[in-house]
Structure formats: C-alpha cells, structure tokens
Design a protein around this motif. Structure first.
Motif, mmCIF file in Angstrom:
data_model
loop_
_atom_site.group_PDB
_atom_site.id
_atom_site.type_symbol
_atom_site.label_atom_id
_atom_site.label_comp_id
_atom_site.label_asym_id
_atom_site.label_seq_id
_atom_site.Cartn_x
_atom_site.Cartn_y
_atom_site.Cartn_z
ATOM 1 N N LYS A 173 -0.269 -2.862 7.729
ATOM 2 C CA LYS A 173 -0.276 -2.799 6.261
ATOM 3 C C LYS A 173 1.114 -2.975 5.668
ATOM 4 O O LYS A 173 1.255 -3.205 4.469
ATOM 5 C CB LYS A 173 -0.874 -1.467 5.803
ATOM 6 N N SER A 174 2.124 -2.877 6.487
ATOM 7 C CA SER A 174 3.482 -3.081 5.989
ATOM 8 C C SER A 174 3.728 -4.536 5.620
ATOM 9 O O SER A 174 4.659 -4.831 4.874
ATOM 10 C CB SER A 174 4.499 -2.619 7.039
ATOM 11 N N THR A 175 2.917 -5.439 6.128
ATOM 12 C CA THR A 175 3.019 -6.849 5.760
ATOM 13 C C THR A 175 2.009 -7.131 4.652
ATOM 14 O O THR A 175 0.813 -6.889 4.806
ATOM 15 C CB THR A 175 2.747 -7.757 6.965
ATOM 16 N N ASP A 204 0.808 -1.212 0.000
ATOM 17 C CA ASP A 204 0.000 0.000 0.000
ATOM 18 C C ASP A 204 0.845 1.268 0.000
ATOM 19 O O ASP A 204 0.329 2.350 -0.269
ATOM 20 C CB ASP A 204 -0.917 0.014 1.231
ATOM 21 N N ARG A 205 2.112 1.155 0.311
ATOM 22 C CA ARG A 205 2.992 2.322 0.363
ATOM 23 C C ARG A 205 4.383 1.923 -0.107
ATOM 24 O O ARG A 205 4.740 0.745 -0.068
ATOM 25 C CB ARG A 205 3.067 2.876 1.791
ATOM 26 N N PRO A 206 5.175 2.873 -0.587
ATOM 27 C CA PRO A 206 6.551 2.535 -0.944
ATOM 28 C C PRO A 206 7.398 2.338 0.297
ATOM 29 O O PRO A 206 7.111 2.876 1.372
ATOM 30 C CB PRO A 206 6.999 3.767 -1.757
ATOM 31 N N GLY A 207 8.441 1.568 0.166
ATOM 32 C CA GLY A 207 9.337 1.322 1.300
ATOM 33 C C GLY A 207 10.345 0.243 0.969
ATOM 34 O O GLY A 207 10.303 -0.381 -0.102
ATOM 35 N N ARG A 208 11.238 0.026 1.907
ATOM 36 C CA ARG A 208 12.258 -1.001 1.740
ATOM 37 C C ARG A 208 11.822 -2.293 2.422
ATOM 38 O O ARG A 208 11.207 -2.264 3.490
ATOM 39 C CB ARG A 208 13.597 -0.538 2.298
ATOM 40 N N ASP A 229 9.930 -2.187 5.970
ATOM 41 C CA ASP A 229 10.521 -1.583 7.160
ATOM 42 C C ASP A 229 9.484 -0.698 7.854
ATOM 43 O O ASP A 229 8.790 0.099 7.204
ATOM 44 C CB ASP A 229 11.738 -0.755 6.757
ATOM 45 N N THR A 230 9.389 -0.818 9.186
ATOM 46 C CA THR A 230 8.346 -0.103 9.938
ATOM 47 C C THR A 230 8.929 0.763 11.049
ATOM 48 O O THR A 230 8.251 1.032 12.041
ATOM 49 C CB THR A 230 7.356 -1.115 10.538
ATOM 50 N N GLN A 231 10.178 1.195 10.930
ATOM 51 C CA GLN A 231 10.769 2.005 11.996
ATOM 52 C C GLN A 231 10.004 3.309 12.185
ATOM 53 O O GLN A 231 9.717 3.714 13.327
ATOM 54 C CB GLN A 231 12.237 2.296 11.657
#
Length: 409
Positions: free
Chosen positions: A227-229, A80-84, A106-108
């Motif tokens: 949502k990061s997963t 749902d979002r850009p990220g590493r 990554d969820t830092q």
C-alpha cells in the motif's frame, strides 16, 4: 431590439401612415419632437404593450442562460497512510494508465515489521520441532513408568501371597513399603501422561495459533509495504503534481496531486436555467450554445435530463435552525445536455463557460392531437418566435471575441 422593431412595424408605423395619408399630418410639421407622443400615442402605447408581451412570451418559452459548462471529474492522488516519499515514478502533466505506479512512500518501518514477523514464524517452527522431540521423550517416560509400575505391582502381589501363606516370611513393613512404591509409580505415570497431554496440546493448538498470528502479522506488514506504492485507478493525466522524494504526504491534509480521468466532461454539458423555465424544459428540448473556447460557432444540443430538485433547497442537519430568508440566492433548474450531432463539441475543453438558449417545440403535441385548432395555431407562432433568440445567440457568437479581447470586464 428585434421585438421592438417588429412591434413598431405593426403599431407605430400604421398609426403614422394613417395620420399622414388620412389626416394629412406630416413628420416635421404637425408631427414633431414636441407632438410625437400626442399624435402617435396609440401606436406608441400599442408598441410598448406588444413589445413587452413578445419579450415575455419569447423569454418564457425560449429561455436563455449564461450558466452552461462541461463539468469534469477529478481524482485526488492520495496514499492510505501519511509518510515521506521515497520514490516518484511520474511527472506533472503526464498521461498514465490504470495500474501505473505514481509514487512510493518510505517503508523502513513496514520492512522491519515484516522481518520481525518472519523471524517470529521461524521461532515458532523451531518451537514446534522442540515440542515434537519433547513429546517423544514424554512418550518414553510414560513407557518406562508403566514398566516400573508393573514390576512394583508384581513384587507387591508376590510379597502379599507369601505373607498370606506364612506371616513370618514377609514383614508388614516391607509390604507397606512396596505399597507406597506402587502408589508413587502410579503418580509418576500420571504426571508423565499429563506432561505428554500438555505437549500434545501445545503442539496441536498453541504453537499453530502462534504461527498463524505471526503469519497474519507478516501479511499485514507486506500489505502495508504494497500500500505504500500509490497506483493510478483510471486512465488520465496527472495535474498539479510537484511531488519530490522526501516530501511529506498526508491523506487528510496534503494530497499529492490530481488525476483528471480520460474523457471526463467530454460530450456532456450542464446548463442552469431560471426557475420560471421549469415547466418548459423537458428531455428532448433543443438547446444552442456558444462557448468562449470555441468562438464563432453555435453548437446544437439536446436536453437528456432535467434535475428533479433545485440545489438551493437542500438541507443539511446542523445545530441551528434554518432561516429561509438567509437563502437569498435562488437556485437554477439543472439540465444535462449533449450534442445533437456527434463530434460537434469535441474541441470544447471540459470546464468551458458557455451561453445558451433553449427552444420549446409543440410539434409532437400538435401531431399527436393534444393541441389543435386555434391553440395549435398559437403554439406554432410561439415556436416560431424562437428565431429572435436564435439571431441573438448568433450575434453573441460573432461579438464574443470582440467582447473578450477588446472590451474585457
């Protein structure tokens, strides 16, 4: 070829037999390479007309196509979002169930936001506790101010009574001083009540609203963490999945891979016939196909749906007017076909390219009485002509391996 051979049997051959037996002309003598057209002109002309007529009737009522395939659905694996990427749970070509985790970003930043929101909630709770204590203090100040006010009012009333009985006992300055003291205590009491109301409003409205905002921020941060997963939305096989920890994923520019749903494209094919076959193709029409992925096999199919529009005529609004001549490529009649018998197409992989032929049938119309007499007789002849295309597609099925392996394009 079959049509030409049949046409020759009923045109050129009788013409030759007539000239041989009736006129006494023989092949190689009166009928030779130079005189064959003149001697057999009627038979050759009738053969050409009959062959062209047969071909036209056969290809119209029993259309063929080389555009048959089984389309299957794919699902892009996106976040749902850009990220590493922080962690990958599956590998390429692995079968996953609906709800299985595929990878996690990554969820830092999201965890920091959740920690900030949690501390904000704790801060608001502490402010609520302090506000309750301040409210109790304000109630005490009100009680003290009311007591002092009553005492000052009693003293003022007593002094005024004494002054009314004897003006020399109490001076006017002292009565005025007591009156001013009463007014000051009344103002103090009003200020204490206003402070109590402000604390009550803060305790009942402001602090709960701040706590609700902090809880919403915490819920948002937790949602972003969840949502990061990325999870599989359906059962299927992960394809073109080369994701590694540290890779950058963008839902617009860089998907993570493709998920091919289980059973997608199985048992259903799409065939594109020429537009001239629009009046022949109907739901229930029998179709035979042969595929390169399952050679030496002819699979009987049945038309279950005919698309009501032709894709080449679709219009998408733009800033330019459409010129029809730019659409030189004609579209096809899209039909959806399924195996006539269950299991016949199980070993044909989705996406296979096939060829097919459709067979028109007037049997139902004849039995229903819609076609009768000489028209019914002609309709049965037309239906029987489909045997030519049936022989052709079986020959193509036999020669398909030779064509693809020995004489590839």
């Amino acid at each position: 070829m079959l049509e030409l051979f049949f046409s020759a049997l009923v045109t050129i051959l009788p013409d030759y037999l007539y000239r041989w037996h009736k006129q006494g002309k023989r092949l190689g003598h009166e009928i030779n390479l130079f005189t064959v057209w003149y001697e057999l002109r009627w038979g050759i002309t009738a053969c050409a007309v009959l062959a062209i007529s047969l071909l036209t009737v056969i290809f119209y009522f029993h259309p063929t196509t080389s555009n048959v395939t089984s389309l299957f659905r794919t699902v892009s694996i996106l976040s749902d979002r850009p990220g590493r990427v922080e962690e990958v749970y599956v590998s390429d070509n692995e079968f996953v169930q609906a709800g299985d985790a595929i990878f996690r970003l990554d969820t830092q930043r999201q965890r920091a936001a959740a920690e900030t929101a949690g501390r904000r909630i704790a801060e608001v709770d502490a402010s609520i506790t302090v506000a309750r204590s301040e409210l109790l203090a304000a109630e005490g100040n009100i009680t003290a101010a009311e007591s002092q006010l009553r005492q000052a009012e009693d003293e003022l009333n007593r002094r005024q009574s004494l002054s009314e009985r004897n003006r020399n006992v109490v001076s006017e300055q002292e009565i005025e001083r007591l009156r001013l003291a009463v007014e000051g205590l009344r103002g103090t009491l009003q200020a204490s009540k206003a402070q109590r109301d402000a604390l009550a409003g803060r305790l009942d409205t402001l602090l709960p609203a701040q706590r609700a905002s902090a809880e919403a921020a915490l819920a948002q941060a937790q949602t972003e963490i969840e949502k990061s997963t990325v999870y599989a939305g359906t059962n299927g096989t992960v394809r073109q999945f080369k994701l590694k920890p540290g890779d950058l994923v963008n839902p617009i520019l860089r998907p993570a891979g493709i998920l091919v749903p289980e059973g997608s494209g199985r048992g259903r094919f799409q065939a594109g016939f020429g537009q001239i076959s629009a009046q022949v193709l109907q739901p229930g029409t029998i179709v035979e196909i042969t595929c390169a992925s399952k050679p030496l096999n002819v699979i009987p199919m049945k038309v279950i749906e005919v698309q009501a529009v032709i894709a080449s005529g679709q219009l998408r609004p733009s800033d330019q007017l459409i010129d029809i001549q730019d659409r030189a490529r004609p579209g096809t009649i899209l039909t959806v076909i399924e195996p006539l018998y269950a299991g016949h197409a199980d070993y044909v992989p989705p996406g296979s390219r096939c060829i097919g032929v459709a067979y028109s049938s007037h049997e139902k119309a004849i039995k229903a009485g819609e076609i009768s007499g000489f028209s019914a007789f002609l309709s049965r002849i037309v239906d029987g002509m489909g045997i030519a295309n049936a022989i052709v597609i079986r020959a193509q099925s036999l020669l398909l391996p030779v064509k693809l392996l020995v004489f590839p394009n």
